[in-house]
Design an enzyme around this catalytic site. Structure first.
Site, mmCIF file in Angstrom:
data_model
loop_
_atom_site.group_PDB
_atom_site.id
_atom_site.type_symbol
_atom_site.label_atom_id
_atom_site.label_comp_id
_atom_site.label_asym_id
_atom_site.label_seq_id
_atom_site.Cartn_x
_atom_site.Cartn_y
_atom_site.Cartn_z
ATOM 1 N N ARG A 12 0.848 -1.195 0.000
ATOM 2 C CA ARG A 12 0.000 0.000 0.000
ATOM 3 C C ARG A 12 0.888 1.250 0.000
ATOM 4 O O ARG A 12 1.011 1.942 -0.996
ATOM 5 C CB ARG A 12 -0.925 -0.039 1.234
ATOM 6 C CG ARG A 12 -2.150 0.853 1.120
ATOM 7 C CD ARG A 12 -1.914 2.279 1.555
ATOM 8 N NE ARG A 12 -1.338 2.373 2.892
ATOM 9 C CZ ARG A 12 -0.807 3.474 3.379
ATOM 10 N NH1 ARG A 12 -0.767 4.578 2.659
ATOM 11 N NH2 ARG A 12 -0.272 3.496 4.596
ATOM 12 N N ASP A 13 1.578 1.491 1.094
ATOM 13 C CA ASP A 13 2.369 2.713 1.204
ATOM 14 C C ASP A 13 3.553 2.694 0.242
ATOM 15 O O ASP A 13 3.926 3.712 -0.331
ATOM 16 C CB ASP A 13 2.875 2.865 2.649
ATOM 17 C CG ASP A 13 3.018 4.312 3.054
ATOM 18 O OD1 ASP A 13 2.841 5.181 2.193
ATOM 19 O OD2 ASP A 13 3.314 4.572 4.223
ATOM 20 N N HIS A 206 4.760 4.376 12.647
ATOM 21 C CA HIS A 206 4.875 4.334 11.180
ATOM 22 C C HIS A 206 5.846 5.448 10.786
ATOM 23 O O HIS A 206 5.496 6.618 10.860
ATOM 24 C CB HIS A 206 3.471 4.558 10.610
ATOM 25 C CG HIS A 206 3.388 4.641 9.115
ATOM 26 N ND1 HIS A 206 2.749 3.684 8.356
ATOM 27 C CD2 HIS A 206 3.829 5.566 8.221
ATOM 28 C CE1 HIS A 206 2.798 4.013 7.080
ATOM 29 N NE2 HIS A 206 3.455 5.156 6.967
ATOM 30 N N HIS A 208 8.739 7.213 8.134
ATOM 31 C CA HIS A 208 9.356 7.341 6.818
ATOM 32 C C HIS A 208 10.776 7.868 7.021
ATOM 33 O O HIS A 208 11.026 8.681 7.913
ATOM 34 C CB HIS A 208 8.545 8.291 5.935
ATOM 35 C CG HIS A 208 7.294 7.658 5.410
ATOM 36 N ND1 HIS A 208 7.201 7.148 4.134
ATOM 37 C CD2 HIS A 208 6.097 7.416 5.992
ATOM 38 C CE1 HIS A 208 5.993 6.628 3.952
ATOM 39 N NE2 HIS A 208 5.299 6.781 5.062
ATOM 40 N N CYS A 239 4.727 9.376 0.120
ATOM 41 C CA CYS A 239 3.302 9.666 0.043
ATOM 42 C C CYS A 239 3.006 10.579 -1.142
ATOM 43 O O CYS A 239 3.590 11.649 -1.259
ATOM 44 C CB CYS A 239 2.828 10.312 1.341
ATOM 45 S SG CYS A 239 1.100 10.767 1.292
ATOM 46 N N ASN A 248 9.012 4.121 3.681
ATOM 47 C CA ASN A 248 8.934 3.650 5.070
ATOM 48 C C ASN A 248 10.261 3.035 5.488
ATOM 49 O O ASN A 248 11.069 2.671 4.637
ATOM 50 C CB ASN A 248 7.895 2.525 5.189
ATOM 51 C CG ASN A 248 6.477 3.036 5.200
ATOM 52 O OD1 ASN A 248 5.735 2.794 4.283
ATOM 53 N ND2 ASN A 248 6.108 3.750 6.225
HETATM 54 ZN ZN ZN Z 1 3.248 6.279 5.184
#
Ligand code: ZN
Length: 299
Positions: A12-13, A206, A208, A239, A248
């Site tokens: 996803r990310d 979470h 980055h 993002c 990430n």
């Molecule tokens: Zn993220």
């Protein structure tokens, strides 16, 4: 020592920033590799409008295939941005719903078209509905440590969203460093404040790695008592709705490092390294992860 939960967000990310759409079959292969690695939670995709993020257009189809195939050990999570996303997720068998509110007004408007206050009201109502239906739910505060558009985000603003979650009975809470501005002292302070709000709270982080502090922040969160870590294979990502953000923290780097502390013993690091190599080969470029390039320490 507390057991660690790895929530793998690469699909996803990691992928949402990639312009080249990854075929569904390839994604299924990568999900299979993650399952065989033994990571606890796999984020399969987000229920965003397919035109907004074409890379996520097959999220429903992926969940349907995984549901038909039957349950393995891993939980499959999906990111939901609104009420419609919840309905889509319910229809295709999502195992865990992830919903979030951005603490940055600008990021919130760019990402969802709503300001923080409206987003908070709607996300809490949607999350509560998922809980009432017996679903596993995680709520997050995005841009919790700083924002690419607004810069510093007041900690009181983050805490007020967390308090609203707790008042709604939502105790599984993630703080996301969407832009990668976090630094270790801030991470310790903010998670420390969260644990003081409630003894029931389960915290996820979470990070980055935009400014090279991703792994340092992981350790600061560990010291603060956080036990769930959202990571992405190879450190892929960034993002699309935030100005300047790196990927990430790499899953295989985090697992390699936690294994040295005696944690993540049930995870097959070799499978994660193999996956990062495959993903790097697929995109034809080097990814930010270290361990898949250097190889792991063998003692
Ligand atoms: Zn993220």
């Amino acid at each position: 020592m507390k057991d660690i939960v790895i929530h793998e967000c690469g699909l996803r990310d990691g992928l949402q920033a990639e312009a080249r759409t990854v075929p569904t079959e390839t994604k299924l292969g990568w999900i299979g590799a993650l399952e065989s690695s033994g990571v606890d939670i796999i984020q399969v995709g987000s229920f965003v409008h397919p035109e907004k993020v074409p890379q996520m257009a097959d999220t429903d189809a992926l969940f349907r295939t995984l549901t038909e195939r039957g349950a393995g050990k891993a939980v499959f999570s999906g990111l939901v941005l609104n009420e419609k996303g919840l309905e889509r997720g319910l229809a295709c068998g999502v195992g865990m719903f992830c919903l979030g509110v951005s603490a940055s007004e600008t990021h919130s408007r760019k990402n969802t078209g709503m300001g923080t206050e409206e987003a908070q009201r709607r996300i809490i109502a949607t999350a509560k509905r998922a809980v009432e239906l017996g679903k596993r739910v995680q709520v997050s505060v995005q841009s919790a440590f700083g924002c690419g558009f607004e810069g510093r985000i007041p900690e009181e603003r983050v805490l007020s969203i967390v308090k609203a979650y707790l008042e709604a009975g939502l105790t599984n809470i993630s703080l996301a460093d969407t832009a990668g501005h976090a630094y270790p002292e801030q991470v310790r302070r903010l998670f420390g404040a969260l644990f003081e709000l409630s003894s029931d709270i389960q915290c996820t982080c979470h990070f980055h790695d935009t400014y090279g502090l991703g792994m340092a922040n992981v350790y600061a969160a560990l010291e603060a008592g956080v036990t769930t870590f959202e990571t992405a294979f190879g450190g892929l990502g960034g993002c699309p709705f935030t100005k300047v953000a790196a990927g990430n923290v790499p899953t295989e780097d985090v697992v390699h490092s936690l294994k040295r502390r005696g944690q993540c013993q049930g995870i097959d690091l070799g499978a994660l390294i193999g996956l990062a190599r495959d993903v790097s080969g697929h995109f034809g470029r080097e990814l930010p992860g270290r361990v898949y390039k250097t190889g792991p320490l063998s003692y």
